[in-house]
Design an enzyme around this catalytic site. Structure first.
Site, PDB file in Angstrom:
ATOM      1  N   TYR A  35     -50.207  -0.345   1.026  1.00 35.89           N
ATOM      2  CA  TYR A  35     -50.188  -0.129   2.486  1.00 35.89           C
ATOM      3  C   TYR A  35     -49.195   0.991   2.823  1.00 35.89           C
ATOM      4  O   TYR A  35     -49.524   1.958   3.516  1.00 35.89           O
ATOM      5  CB  TYR A  35     -49.800  -1.433   3.196  1.00 35.89           C
ATOM      6  CG  TYR A  35     -49.217  -1.225   4.578  1.00 35.89           C
ATOM      7  CD1 TYR A  35     -49.996  -0.665   5.589  1.00 35.89           C
ATOM      8  CD2 TYR A  35     -47.893  -1.567   4.871  1.00 35.89           C
ATOM      9  CE1 TYR A  35     -49.462  -0.454   6.863  1.00 35.89           C
ATOM     10  CE2 TYR A  35     -47.364  -1.359   6.126  1.00 35.89           C
ATOM     11  CZ  TYR A  35     -48.154  -0.798   7.118  1.00 35.89           C
ATOM     12  OH  TYR A  35     -47.621  -0.588   8.364  1.00 35.89           O
TER      13      TYR A  35
ATOM     14  N   THR B  84     -44.345   3.273   9.877  1.00 36.29           N
ATOM     15  CA  THR B  84     -43.618   2.038   9.543  1.00 36.29           C
ATOM     16  C   THR B  84     -42.362   2.362   8.732  1.00 36.29           C
ATOM     17  O   THR B  84     -42.323   3.388   8.038  1.00 36.29           O
ATOM     18  CB  THR B  84     -44.544   1.118   8.717  1.00 36.29           C
ATOM     19  OG1 THR B  84     -43.771   0.074   8.133  1.00 36.29           O
ATOM     20  CG2 THR B  84     -45.245   1.873   7.574  1.00 36.29           C
ATOM     21  N   ASP B  85     -41.393   1.464   8.800  1.00 33.83           N
ATOM     22  CA  ASP B  85     -40.200   1.666   7.956  1.00 33.83           C
ATOM     23  C   ASP B  85     -40.530   1.434   6.479  1.00 33.83           C
ATOM     24  O   ASP B  85     -39.733   1.768   5.599  1.00 33.83           O
ATOM     25  CB  ASP B  85     -39.038   0.761   8.412  1.00 33.83           C
ATOM     26  CG  ASP B  85     -39.352  -0.726   8.391  1.00 33.83           C
ATOM     27  OD1 ASP B  85     -40.489  -1.104   8.057  1.00 33.83           O
ATOM     28  OD2 ASP B  85     -38.448  -1.522   8.718  1.00 33.83           O
ATOM     29  N   GLU B  86     -41.702   0.871   6.202  1.00 35.70           N
ATOM     30  CA  GLU B  86     -42.067   0.619   4.787  1.00 35.70           C
ATOM     31  C   GLU B  86     -42.296   1.909   4.009  1.00 35.70           C
ATOM     32  O   GLU B  86     -42.303   1.881   2.781  1.00 35.70           O
ATOM     33  CB  GLU B  86     -43.321  -0.254   4.705  1.00 35.70           C
ATOM     34  CG  GLU B  86     -43.094  -1.626   5.268  1.00 35.70           C
ATOM     35  CD  GLU B  86     -44.060  -2.676   4.736  1.00 35.70           C
ATOM     36  OE1 GLU B  86     -44.706  -2.438   3.714  1.00 35.70           O
ATOM     37  OE2 GLU B  86     -44.133  -3.729   5.375  1.00 35.70           O
TER      38      GLU B  86
ATOM     39  N   ASP C 259     -44.375 -15.383  -5.450  1.00 31.97           N
ATOM     40  CA  ASP C 259     -43.957 -14.207  -4.683  1.00 31.97           C
ATOM     41  C   ASP C 259     -45.086 -13.187  -4.534  1.00 31.97           C
ATOM     42  O   ASP C 259     -45.975 -13.122  -5.385  1.00 31.97           O
ATOM     43  CB  ASP C 259     -42.759 -13.541  -5.384  1.00 31.97           C
ATOM     44  CG  ASP C 259     -41.864 -12.802  -4.412  1.00 31.97           C
ATOM     45  OD1 ASP C 259     -42.203 -12.735  -3.214  1.00 31.97           O
ATOM     46  OD2 ASP C 259     -40.811 -12.298  -4.849  1.00 31.97           O
TER      47      ASP C 259
ATOM     48  N   ASN D 221     -35.967 -14.464   5.264  1.00 37.31           N
ATOM     49  CA  ASN D 221     -37.144 -15.207   5.728  1.00 37.31           C
ATOM     50  C   ASN D 221     -36.851 -16.690   5.955  1.00 37.31           C
ATOM     51  O   ASN D 221     -37.392 -17.286   6.886  1.00 37.31           O
ATOM     52  CB  ASN D 221     -38.294 -15.021   4.732  1.00 37.31           C
ATOM     53  CG  ASN D 221     -38.765 -13.581   4.695  1.00 37.31           C
ATOM     54  OD1 ASN D 221     -38.558 -12.827   5.650  1.00 37.31           O
ATOM     55  ND2 ASN D 221     -39.390 -13.178   3.600  1.00 37.31           N
TER      56      ASN D 221
ATOM     57  N   LYS E 113     -49.658   4.827   4.526  1.00 35.77           N
ATOM     58  CA  LYS E 113     -48.974   5.310   5.739  1.00 35.77           C
ATOM     59  C   LYS E 113     -48.130   6.552   5.427  1.00 35.77           C
ATOM     60  O   LYS E 113     -48.030   7.470   6.247  1.00 35.77           O
ATOM     61  CB  LYS E 113     -48.087   4.202   6.338  1.00 35.77           C
ATOM     62  CG  LYS E 113     -48.832   3.004   6.877  1.00 35.77           C
ATOM     63  CD  LYS E 113     -49.737   3.321   8.053  1.00 35.77           C
ATOM     64  CE  LYS E 113     -49.015   3.448   9.360  1.00 35.77           C
ATOM     65  NZ  LYS E 113     -49.947   3.624  10.510  1.00 35.77           N
TER      66      LYS E 113
ATOM     67  N   HIS F  32     -42.824  -7.343  -3.974  1.00 39.61           N
ATOM     68  CA  HIS F  32     -42.268  -7.703  -2.648  1.00 39.61           C
ATOM     69  C   HIS F  32     -41.012  -6.890  -2.314  1.00 39.61           C
ATOM     70  O   HIS F  32     -39.986  -7.018  -2.990  1.00 39.61           O
ATOM     71  CB  HIS F  32     -41.937  -9.201  -2.690  1.00 39.61           C
ATOM     72  CG  HIS F  32     -41.686  -9.816  -1.372  1.00 39.61           C
ATOM     73  ND1 HIS F  32     -41.553 -11.174  -1.203  1.00 39.61           N
ATOM     74  CD2 HIS F  32     -41.534  -9.281  -0.134  1.00 39.61           C
ATOM     75  CE1 HIS F  32     -41.329 -11.444   0.065  1.00 39.61           C
ATOM     76  NE2 HIS F  32     -41.305 -10.301   0.737  1.00 39.61           N
TER      77      HIS F  32
ATOM     78  N   ASN G   9     -40.249  -4.620  11.612  1.00 38.03           N
ATOM     79  CA  ASN G   9     -41.209  -5.717  11.860  1.00 38.03           C
ATOM     80  C   ASN G   9     -41.250  -6.140  13.324  1.00 38.03           C
ATOM     81  O   ASN G   9     -40.214  -6.467  13.900  1.00 38.03           O
ATOM     82  CB  ASN G   9     -40.820  -6.941  11.023  1.00 38.03           C
ATOM     83  CG  ASN G   9     -41.054  -6.729   9.544  1.00 38.03           C
ATOM     84  OD1 ASN G   9     -40.530  -5.795   8.951  1.00 38.03           O
ATOM     85  ND2 ASN G   9     -41.841  -7.593   8.941  1.00 38.03           N
TER      86      ASN G   9
END
Ligand code: DAU
Length: 338
Positions: A151, A124-126, A274, A251, A155, A278, A180
């Site tokens: 998370y 993931t790009d996260e 929030d 968003n 990864k 985030h 996403n």
């Protein structure tokens, strides 16, 4: 060719099972899935009897459960099996450690032992952390891992094991980091399917914080096409970033587009507390995979329209999910049943 898809009953996994059987009718697709909360065999009803498809109910975090599948011979492994929802990682991190880290390490071990020709990790790009809202930079294949939630940390850890297997054992592995995804079969805890299904149920859509966090959205079929290209043309030892062609969007802007396509009158946005930590913004530079001949086909408007249409048509699919286990998890996250 025998392709082992782990997590093939999940969102992106089930999309690639369909994609592969449609595009490579001579191949055998083996789906290994633990059927945890988001794994859903309803996603595969149309192909479950295909002679080219086999399903094993196994958990990648249990080596004894996966080894018999490798013993039968597998050419390529694509690892989608993972816990993926950031909010859940904040209150049940062990699930993430088991599936995402131990599970990946088990697969690497089996790939090595049974001389699999390619292991591909869906990351993931996260793993790169986040960017400031006004930052013009994008993540590239050279960006250092800098995860900012549990998370993402799980990864990133999985990626480090892959790097170790590449270096020490010369395992032919590739990694992709995608932004996403949206599209059919996405579990309605993620923002887009949550928004669509809530509106269809006449419920408000919870928007975290200011709603100004930016993401880069891609249609799931474009992600499947990218993996196909990496398996064919990607070089072992390399990572490829996968992103969209759209302007990055926050968003509120994304939700406004969804509401416009759905065209159901109402005041649907509700600003809520929030998400802790985030991530502000993700943006991906996909030049490297572009050089292999891939580019996204679907515009953001097309992706949203196709996704909305799918959820409007497949109410039975998501109603079955939302009536059960989902509720309990959401009470933990929001303190009420969104
Ligand atoms: O970037 C790739 C990642 O995208 C994947 O690796 C993850 O598995 C996937 O879950 C996704 O992570 P996000 O946290 O960006 O996705 P999510 O759909 O949870 O949230 C998208 C944005 O919407 C994010 O800024 C948080 C916000 N949000 C989310 C939910 C669930 C809300 O405002 N309200 C919500 O109820």
């Amino acid at each position: 060719m025998k392709v082992l898809i782990t997590g093939g009953a999940g969102f992106i996994g089930s999309n690639i099972v369909h994609y592969w059987l449609d595009n490579y009718p001579k191949d055998i697709v083996i789906n290994l899935d633990a059927l945890k909360y988001s794994g859903n065999l309803d996603n595969l009803r149309d192909i479950e009897k295909s002679p080219k498809y086999k399903f094993y109910h196994s958990d990648i975090s249990r080596y004894d459960e996966i080894e018999p599948i490798f013993k039968q011979g597998v050419d390529v492994v694509v690892n989608f099996a993972a816990q993926t929802h950031v909010d859940r990682s904040l209150y049940e991190p062990n699930e993430f450690i088991n599936s995402n880290i131990i599970g990946t390490r088990n697969l690497l071990e089996a790939c090595l032992k049974y001389q699999v020709k390619r292991f591909h990790q869906i990351s993931t790009d996260e793993v790169f952390g986040d960017l400031a809202i006004n930052d013009k930079h994008k993540f590239t294949a050279e960006t250092l891992l800098n995860p900012s939630n549990e998370y993402a940390a799980s990864k990133a850890s999985a990626e480090m094991f892959i790097m170790a297997y590449l270096h020490t054992h010369h395992l032919p592995a590739t990694i992709s980091n995608c932004t996403n995804n949206i599209g059919p079969y996405q579990y309605p805890e993620k923002f887009v399917p949550l928004a669509i299904t809530n509106i269809l149920e006449g419920k408000k859509v919870p928007v975290y914080g200011t709603g100004k966090n930016i993401r880069d959205w891609i249609y799931v079929i474009d992600h499947c096409r990218a993996i196909d290209v990496i398996l064919k043309k990607g070089k072992p030892g390399e990572r490829y970033l996968i992103g969209s062609d759209h302007r990055e969007i926050n968003n509120i802007q994304l939700l406004s587009k969804i509401i416009k396509v759905m065209d159901i009158p109402g005041d649907w946005m509700e600003f809520v507390t929030d998400r802790p930590g985030h991530d502000r913004k993700y943006a991906v530079d996909w030049t490297k995979i572009g050089k292999l001949g891939w580019k996204p086909k679907y515009s953001l408007d097309q992706s949203i329209r196709l996704t909305v249409e799918w959820y409007m048509k497949n109410t039975r699919w998501w109603k079955k999910i939302k009536s059960g286990e989902y509720r309990k998890a959401y009470e933990k996250i929001y303190g009420k049943n969104y």
